[in-house]
Design a protein around this motif. Structure first.
Motif, PDB file in Angstrom:
ATOM      1  N   ASN A   9     -59.948 -13.772  21.196  1.00 34.23           N
ATOM      2  CA  ASN A   9     -60.865 -12.953  21.578  1.00 34.23           C
ATOM      3  C   ASN A   9     -62.404 -13.513  20.910  1.00 34.23           C
ATOM      4  OD1 ASN A   9     -59.850 -11.510  23.414  1.00 34.23           O
ATOM      5  ND2 ASN A   9     -59.576  -9.787  22.049  1.00 34.23           N
ATOM      6  N   CYS A  10     -62.088 -13.890  19.826  1.00 37.78           N
ATOM      7  CA  CYS A  10     -63.161 -14.276  18.907  1.00 37.78           C
ATOM      8  C   CYS A  10     -63.619 -15.782  19.476  1.00 37.78           C
ATOM      9  CB  CYS A  10     -62.796 -14.394  17.429  1.00 37.78           C
ATOM     10  SG  CYS A  10     -63.871 -15.654  16.462  1.00 37.78           S
ATOM     11  N   LYS A  11     -62.654 -16.351  19.582  1.00 38.48           N
ATOM     12  CA  LYS A  11     -63.180 -17.852  20.143  1.00 38.48           C
ATOM     13  C   LYS A  11     -63.563 -17.732  21.328  1.00 38.48           C
ATOM     14  CE  LYS A  11     -60.082 -21.220  19.718  1.00 38.48           C
ATOM     15  NZ  LYS A  11     -59.070 -22.236  19.970  1.00 38.48           N
ATOM     16  N   ALA A  12     -63.353 -16.729  22.329  1.00 36.15           N
ATOM     17  CA  ALA A  12     -63.899 -16.787  23.594  1.00 36.15           C
ATOM     18  C   ALA A  12     -65.583 -16.355  23.325  1.00 36.15           C
ATOM     19  CB  ALA A  12     -63.106 -15.877  24.339  1.00 36.15           C
ATOM     20  N   SER A  13     -65.674 -15.019  22.585  1.00 37.49           N
ATOM     21  CA  SER A  13     -66.968 -14.905  22.415  1.00 37.49           C
ATOM     22  C   SER A  13     -67.798 -16.019  21.618  1.00 37.49           C
ATOM     23  CB  SER A  13     -66.920 -13.687  21.564  1.00 37.49           C
ATOM     24  OG  SER A  13     -66.298 -12.693  22.063  1.00 37.49           O
ATOM     25  N   ILE A  14     -67.474 -16.751  21.075  1.00 33.73           N
ATOM     26  CA  ILE A  14     -68.225 -17.815  20.624  1.00 33.73           C
ATOM     27  C   ILE A  14     -68.484 -18.859  21.533  1.00 33.73           C
ATOM     28  CG2 ILE A  14     -68.348 -19.768  18.743  1.00 33.73           C
ATOM     29  CD1 ILE A  14     -68.704 -16.915  17.544  1.00 33.73           C
ATOM     30  N   ILE A  15     -67.726 -19.053  22.498  1.00 35.58           N
ATOM     31  CA  ILE A  15     -67.977 -20.184  23.625  1.00 35.58           C
ATOM     32  C   ILE A  15     -68.951 -19.217  24.511  1.00 35.58           C
ATOM     33  CG2 ILE A  15     -66.847 -21.094  25.693  1.00 35.58           C
ATOM     34  CD1 ILE A  15     -64.364 -21.115  24.305  1.00 35.58           C
ATOM     35  N   GLU A  16     -69.026 -18.189  24.530  1.00 37.07           N
ATOM     36  CA  GLU A  16     -69.906 -17.245  25.482  1.00 37.07           C
ATOM     37  C   GLU A  16     -71.449 -17.468  24.683  1.00 37.07           C
ATOM     38  OE1 GLU A  16     -69.134 -13.192  26.661  1.00 37.07           O
ATOM     39  OE2 GLU A  16     -67.028 -13.976  26.827  1.00 37.07           O
ATOM     40  N   LEU A  17     -71.421 -17.228  23.329  1.00 38.29           N
ATOM     41  CA  LEU A  17     -72.786 -17.449  22.630  1.00 38.29           C
ATOM     42  C   LEU A  17     -73.082 -18.857  22.630  1.00 38.29           C
ATOM     43  CD1 LEU A  17     -74.640 -16.330  20.560  1.00 38.29           C
ATOM     44  CD2 LEU A  17     -73.039 -17.148  18.636  1.00 38.29           C
ATOM     45  N   LYS A  18     -72.453 -19.883  22.549  1.00 38.30           N
ATOM     46  CA  LYS A  18     -72.838 -21.302  22.773  1.00 38.30           C
ATOM     47  C   LYS A  18     -73.202 -21.532  24.181  1.00 38.30           C
ATOM     48  CE  LYS A  18     -70.252 -24.174  24.698  1.00 38.30           C
ATOM     49  NZ  LYS A  18     -69.787 -24.987  25.930  1.00 38.30           N
ATOM     50  N   ASP A  19     -72.668 -21.114  25.246  1.00 40.86           N
ATOM     51  CA  ASP A  19     -73.082 -20.973  26.628  1.00 40.86           C
ATOM     52  C   ASP A  19     -74.849 -20.356  26.786  1.00 40.86           C
ATOM     53  OD1 ASP A  19     -71.230 -22.510  27.477  1.00 40.86           O
ATOM     54  OD2 ASP A  19     -70.021 -20.688  28.172  1.00 40.86           O
ATOM     55  N   LYS A  20     -74.871 -19.397  26.180  1.00 40.41           N
ATOM     56  CA  LYS A  20     -75.947 -18.444  26.442  1.00 40.41           C
ATOM     57  C   LYS A  20     -77.109 -19.269  25.502  1.00 40.41           C
ATOM     58  CE  LYS A  20     -77.858 -14.011  25.509  1.00 40.41           C
ATOM     59  NZ  LYS A  20     -77.683 -12.529  24.976  1.00 40.41           N
ATOM     60  N   LEU A  21     -76.867 -19.833  24.072  1.00 41.91           N
ATOM     61  CA  LEU A  21     -77.794 -20.695  23.396  1.00 41.91           C
ATOM     62  C   LEU A  21     -78.257 -21.945  24.048  1.00 41.91           C
ATOM     63  CD1 LEU A  21     -76.434 -20.025  20.012  1.00 41.91           C
ATOM     64  CD2 LEU A  21     -78.531 -18.936  21.000  1.00 41.91           C
ATOM     65  N   ILE A  22     -77.307 -22.507  25.017  1.00 45.37           N
ATOM     66  CA  ILE A  22     -77.555 -23.771  25.579  1.00 45.37           C
ATOM     67  C   ILE A  22     -78.718 -23.553  26.617  1.00 45.37           C
ATOM     68  CG2 ILE A  22     -76.552 -25.454  27.431  1.00 45.37           C
ATOM     69  CD1 ILE A  22     -74.270 -25.666  25.722  1.00 45.37           C
ATOM     70  N   LYS A  23     -78.608 -22.451  27.236  1.00 44.51           N
ATOM     71  CA  LYS A  23     -79.704 -21.964  28.426  1.00 44.51           C
ATOM     72  C   LYS A  23     -81.144 -21.807  27.899  1.00 44.51           C
ATOM     73  CE  LYS A  23     -76.252 -20.369  31.786  1.00 44.51           C
ATOM     74  NZ  LYS A  23     -76.066 -18.946  32.689  1.00 44.51           N
ATOM     75  N   ILE A  24     -80.911 -20.946  26.744  1.00 45.32           N
ATOM     76  CA  ILE A  24     -82.151 -20.475  25.905  1.00 45.32           C
ATOM     77  C   ILE A  24     -82.978 -21.638  25.482  1.00 45.32           C
ATOM     78  CG2 ILE A  24     -83.139 -19.315  23.986  1.00 45.32           C
ATOM     79  CD1 ILE A  24     -80.920 -17.238  24.411  1.00 45.32           C
ATOM     80  N   PHE A  25     -82.148 -22.739  24.807  1.00 47.86           N
ATOM     81  CA  PHE A  25     -82.783 -23.890  24.105  1.00 47.86           C
ATOM     82  C   PHE A  25     -82.810 -25.017  24.862  1.00 47.86           C
ATOM     83  CE2 PHE A  25     -82.154 -20.954  20.741  1.00 47.86           C
ATOM     84  CZ  PHE A  25     -83.019 -20.997  19.910  1.00 47.86           C
ATOM     85  N   ASP A  26     -82.336 -25.011  25.934  1.00 44.64           N
ATOM     86  CA  ASP A  26     -82.182 -26.257  27.037  1.00 44.64           C
ATOM     87  C   ASP A  26     -81.472 -27.410  26.431  1.00 44.64           C
ATOM     88  OD1 ASP A  26     -82.679 -27.589  29.397  1.00 44.64           O
ATOM     89  OD2 ASP A  26     -84.476 -28.239  28.703  1.00 44.64           O
ATOM     90  N   LEU A  27     -80.212 -27.256  25.821  1.00 41.54           N
ATOM     91  CA  LEU A  27     -79.421 -28.320  25.000  1.00 41.54           C
ATOM     92  C   LEU A  27     -78.426 -28.935  25.947  1.00 41.54           C
ATOM     93  CD1 LEU A  27     -78.513 -25.943  22.000  1.00 41.54           C
ATOM     94  CD2 LEU A  27     -80.355 -27.616  22.417  1.00 41.54           C
ATOM     95  N   SER A  28     -78.015 -30.033  25.468  1.00 45.18           N
ATOM     96  CA  SER A  28     -77.081 -30.583  26.190  1.00 45.18           C
ATOM     97  C   SER A  28     -76.033 -31.382  25.275  1.00 45.18           C
ATOM     98  CB  SER A  28     -77.519 -31.950  26.820  1.00 45.18           C
ATOM     99  OG  SER A  28     -76.483 -32.627  27.362  1.00 45.18           O
ATOM    100  N   VAL A  29     -74.752 -30.510  25.414  1.00 45.12           N
ATOM    101  CA  VAL A  29     -73.741 -30.797  24.400  1.00 45.12           C
ATOM    102  C   VAL A  29     -72.437 -31.466  24.868  1.00 45.12           C
ATOM    103  CG1 VAL A  29     -72.019 -29.414  22.811  1.00 45.12           C
ATOM    104  CG2 VAL A  29     -74.416 -28.687  23.419  1.00 45.12           C
TER     105      VAL A  29
END
Length: 374
Positions: free
Chosen positions: A336-356
Motif C-alpha cells: 500500500n505504501c509503494k502504491a501511494s508513492i507511485i501515485e505521488l510520483k504521478d501527481k508531481l510529474i503533472k504538476i512539474f511537467d517532468l519526464s521520468v
C-alpha cells in the motif's frame, strides 16, 4: 596516455593492419576493432552518433562464394579500414581543437566529458547509489544547478574512494587506466567548478522562477530518516534544488542569513505543494504546527505522509486545521505504501511537467523502500 594520444595510436594501427593483409576475421583486426569501439563508447557514449557511424562500417564482402579468393576478403577489409581511418581522423581533429580552446572551463568540460564518465562507471556497475548519483548529476547539468553539480561530483569522488581497492583487485576490470583517468577528471572538474560564473544561467532561470511550483516538505527534525528518503526520491524524478524546501538537507535548506519565516512567506507566494510528514513529535513542535497552519491559510494542495509509529488517536492530530481524514501514505514498506508513492510520483510529474525514465524510476522506488525500511 590521454584520449588524444589513445586515438592517435588507434589510427596509427590501421596502416599496420593493412600491411599485414588482415581480413575481418583476423585476430589482430578484431582486437583493433574492439579497442576502437571501446574508445568511442567511453568518449562519446554507447548510443552516440559517433559509435553508430563507426559500427556501420563494413569490413567484409557483401556477396561471396566458396570460390571467392582470399585477396577479395583482404581488399574488402582494407577498404573498411581506410573509411575508419578517415572517420577517426575527423574525430581526432575535433578533440585537438577542443584541447586548444583556452576558454573551456570546468563546467564546459563536464558537459563534454559526462558521457565518458558515466559509461566508465556503468561498465563497472549497474547498481547501487552511484547509478542514482549519475542520473542526478545529469539532471543537474541540464538545469545548470551549480550546488547539485558540486554535490554529486563529490558523491562520485567518494564512491571512487570507497571502491578503489575493489576496482584495482577485480580481475575482470581490464580498463583500470580509464578508471584512474575518470577519478582524476572528476576531481579536476569538482575543484574548478567554483570558478565558473553561473549567473548567466541563474538570471535566465529567475525570470520564470515566480511562476514555477515548489514543494515544501514540512517535518520535524527528528524524522530526517524519512525526510531524506523523500528528498532522494523527489530529486530522482527531476525536482530541482530550488523547487524543494526541506530545511534539514544542505541542498534545500533556508539560505544563509535569510529570515526563516520571511523566506517561507516569500515561497508561499508561488504555487506550492506541501508534503506533511506526520509524527507524534511533529505534533509537539509549535514551528511544525505553524507550517501546517500556513498550508491551510494559503489553501495549498498537500499530501499526508506518516511515519510508521504515528499514533492516529493522538488528540492533537484531530485538532489540526487540515483535513486529517484525507488518505495518506504510511511509510511502513508495505505494498500500500509503494502504491501511494507511485501515485505521488504521478501527481508531481503533472504538476512539474517532468519526464521520468521508467527503468530509472523502478530503481529509485526500490531504493526508497529500502531507505524507509532500514
Amino acid at each position: 596516455m590521454n584520449k588524444i594520444d589513445k586515438l592517435k595510436t588507434i589510427i596509427g594501427e590501421i596502416d599496420q593492419l593493412i600491411l599485414k593483409s588482415v581480413t575481418s576475421s583476423s585476430p589482430n583486426f578484431l582486437a583493433w576493432k574492439s579497442k576502437a569501439e571501446r574508445f568511442l563508447i567511453n568518449e562519446y557514449g554507447a548510443e552516440s552518433y559517433e559509435i553508430e557511424e563507426f559500427k556501420k562500417l563494413n569490413y567484409n564482402l557483401s556477396v561471396f562464394t566458396l570460390n571467392t579468393p582470399k585477396s577479395d576478403y583482404i581488399d574488402a577489409c582494407m577498404n573498411g579500414l581506410k573509411c575508419a581511418k578517415a572517420i577517426l581522423s575527423t574525430y581526432l581533429e575535433e578533440l585537438e581543437e577542443s584541447k586548444n580552446d583556452l576558454n573551456i572551463n570546468a563546467y564546459d568540460k563536464l558537459k563534454y566529458e559526462f558521457g565518458g564518465i558515466k559509461t566508465v562507471i556503468e561498465n563497472y556497475t549497474k547498481g547501487g547509489f552511484v547509478t542514482n548519483d549519475l542520473y542526478s548529476l545529469e539532471q543537474a547539468i541540464r538545469t545548470n544547478d551549480k550546488d547539485k553539480i558540486k554535490y554529486f561530483l563529490l558523491r562520485l569522488l567518494e564512491w571512487y574512494t570507497e571502491n578503489w581497492m575493489d576496482i584495482c583487485d577485480n580481475k575482470f576490470v581490464i580498463n583500470y587506466d580509464e578508471h584512474e583517468k575518470n577519478r582524476e577528471l572528476i576531481k579536476e572538474i569538482y575543484e574548478g567548478i567554483d570558478e565558473v560564473d553561473f549567473s548567466q544561467f541563474i538570471d535566465r532561470n529567475d525570470c520564470n522562477r515566480k511562476s514555477e511550483p515548489v514543494i515544501f516538505l514540512s517535518h520535524s527534525s527528528t524524522d530526517t530518516k524519512y525526510g531524506n528518503a523523500l528528498e532522494k526520491l523527489l530529486s530522482g524524478i527531476g525536482i530541482k534544488k530550488d523547487q524543494l524546501i526541506y530545511t534539514s538537507h544542505p541542498l534545500h535548506k533556508i539560505p544563509l542569513d535569510q529570515n526563516i519565516y520571511e523566506y517561507l512567506r516569500n515561497s508561499f507566494s508561488r504555487k506550492i505543494f506541501v508534503i506533511v510528514l506526520w509524527s507524534d513529535e511533529y505534533l509537539n513542535r509549535p514551528a511544525c504546527l505553524n507550517e501546517m497552519g500556513a498550508v491551510w491559510v494559503t489553501q495549498s494542495d498537500y499530501t499526508n505522509i506518516y511515519v510508521p509509529s504515528f499514533d492516529f488517536k493522538n488528540p492533537k492530530y484531530a485538532q489540526c486545521a487540515v483535513d486529517t481524514n484525507r488518505m495518506g501514505a504510511i511509510l511502513d514498506g508495505s505494498e500500500n505504501c509503494k502504491a501511494s508513492i507511485i501515485e505521488l510520483k504521478d501527481k508531481l510529474i503533472k504538476i512539474f511537467d517532468l519526464s521520468v525514465d521508467e527503468r530509472q524510476w523502478i530503481y529509485i522506488l526500490d531504493q526508497f523502500m529500502t531507505d524507509i525500511s532500514n
